[in-house]
Design an enzyme around this catalytic site. Sequence first.
Site, PDB file in Angstrom:
ATOM      1  CG  HIS A 118       9.412   4.585  -5.176  1.00  0.00           C
ATOM      2  ND1 HIS A 118       8.733   3.919  -6.167  1.00  0.00           N
ATOM      3  CD2 HIS A 118       9.422   3.753  -4.100  1.00  0.00           C
ATOM      4  CE1 HIS A 118       8.349   2.739  -5.705  1.00  0.00           C
ATOM      5  NE2 HIS A 118       8.753   2.617  -4.448  1.00  0.00           N
ATOM      6  CB  SER A 120       7.710  -8.638  -2.959  1.00  0.00           C
ATOM      7  OG  SER A 120       6.981  -8.148  -4.079  1.00  0.00           O
ATOM      8  N   GLY A 179       6.301  -1.584   0.979  1.00  0.00           N
ATOM      9  CA  GLY A 179       5.130  -1.017   0.318  1.00  0.00           C
ATOM     10  C   GLY A 179       3.852  -1.658   0.840  1.00  0.00           C
ATOM     11  N   GLY A 180       3.304  -2.580   0.052  1.00  0.00           N
ATOM     12  CA  GLY A 180       2.007  -3.174   0.360  1.00  0.00           C
ATOM     13  C   GLY A 180       1.856  -3.658   1.803  1.00  0.00           C
ATOM     14  CG  ASN A 207       6.380   4.161  -0.341  1.00  0.00           C
ATOM     15  OD1 ASN A 207       5.521   5.045  -0.230  1.00  0.00           O
ATOM     16  ND2 ASN A 207       6.981   3.885  -1.487  1.00  0.00           N
ATOM     17  CD1 TRP A 208       2.133   3.603   4.976  1.00  0.00           C
ATOM     18  CD2 TRP A 208       0.600   5.196   5.400  1.00  0.00           C
ATOM     19  NE1 TRP A 208       1.899   3.614   6.331  1.00  0.00           N
ATOM     20  CE2 TRP A 208       0.969   4.582   6.626  1.00  0.00           C
ATOM     21  CE3 TRP A 208      -0.343   6.216   5.417  1.00  0.00           C
ATOM     22  CZ2 TRP A 208       0.398   4.972   7.842  1.00  0.00           C
ATOM     23  CZ3 TRP A 208      -0.896   6.601   6.636  1.00  0.00           C
ATOM     24  CH2 TRP A 208      -0.534   5.972   7.837  1.00  0.00           C
ATOM     25  CE  LYS A 209       5.027   1.381  -3.240  1.00  0.00           C
ATOM     26  NZ  LYS A 209       5.340   0.403  -4.272  1.00  0.00           N
ATOM     27  CD  GLU A 248       5.515   2.619  -7.108  1.00  0.00           C
ATOM     28  OE1 GLU A 248       5.122   3.464  -6.298  1.00  0.00           O
ATOM     29  OE2 GLU A 248       5.534   1.387  -6.853  1.00  0.00           O
ATOM     30  N   GLY A 262       5.823  -4.790  -5.716  1.00  0.00           N
ATOM     31  CA  GLY A 262       4.391  -5.043  -5.870  1.00  0.00           C
ATOM     32  C   GLY A 262       4.073  -6.264  -6.707  1.00  0.00           C
ATOM     33  CD  GLU A 296      11.822   0.351  -2.987  1.00  0.00           C
ATOM     34  OE1 GLU A 296      11.305   0.075  -1.905  1.00  0.00           O
ATOM     35  OE2 GLU A 296      11.230   0.987  -3.880  1.00  0.00           O
TER      36      GLU A 296
HETATM   37  P1  13P Z   1       6.070  -3.620  -2.205  1.00  0.00           P
HETATM   38  O1  13P Z   1       6.561  -3.908  -0.793  1.00  0.00           O
HETATM   39  O2  13P Z   1       4.578  -3.456  -2.277  1.00  0.00           O
HETATM   40  O3  13P Z   1       6.637  -4.561  -3.198  1.00  0.00           O
HETATM   41  O4  13P Z   1       6.652  -2.158  -2.577  1.00  0.00           O
HETATM   42  C1  13P Z   1       7.992  -1.883  -2.368  1.00  0.00           C
HETATM   43  C2  13P Z   1       8.193  -0.438  -2.536  1.00  0.00           C
HETATM   44  O5  13P Z   1       8.076   0.084  -3.635  1.00  0.00           O
HETATM   45  C3  13P Z   1       8.511   0.361  -1.343  1.00  0.00           C
HETATM   46  O6  13P Z   1       8.937   1.625  -1.677  1.00  0.00           O
END
Ligand code: 13P
Length: 246
Positions: free
Chosen positions: A93, A208, A229-230, A9-11, A95, A170, A164
Amino acid sequence: MQRKLVVGNWKMHGSRPANAELLAALLGARPFGADVAVCVPYVYLNETAATLAGSDIRWGAQDVSAHEQGAYTGEVSAAMLAECGCRYVIVGHSERRAYHAESDALVARKAQAALARGVTPVVCVGETLAEREAGETEDVVKRQLSVVIHQLAHCAAEMVVAYEPVWAIGTGRTASPEQAQAVHAVLRAQLQAATGHGAAMKILYGGSVKPDNAATLFAQADIDGGLIGGASLKAADFIAICRAAG
Ligand code: 13P
């Protein structure tokens, strides 16, 4: 054991040069032994599709409109995602739930809109730190998932679920493999009761995930892969995580 799935997930990250470099590295690192996909910002979908076409790496989006079409400025429909070759779309998600006030009901309608166009929704559920500390984790994730199950009805077995925990996203604070497995087992039982196909459905863990914790998480009985994510933005890290799933 079923083949695992790792979704990046590149966000809201990326640029044309950075994307090209990252995708080239992923293509060069195959095969992974697991299914792999990247969910990119809408504007990069066509370029991503052109780069990955013909490979076994899939692509997708990070959100979709609940509406089919019409006067919904700024929205992108499931039909449009299908036209761009999207295999997956992330819905619900945390977010989006937190910053865009998405309700369980809206998330469920988005999942339905995606499935109706043949795009697999990756439905995210997860508790906040306050909810975990209040002992509400199970209730929260079951409520979030039950609304989607109800909306999708006989198609519910076609979704992918991602657990999640909000407090692990994050933050560098990962759920322990045991904490994650416990919630995944609850979700699996709920999916089995509702669809009869729980064992064949994919439940991803996100929050994470890094190269050094991926293998232990993926070794849990009910963890079928990850939503990353990251670490999905760093080629070496994402490749290592994909290999850990293989
Ligand atoms: P991180 O891997 O950066 O914690 O993010 C997880 C995430 O929200 C994937 O959708």
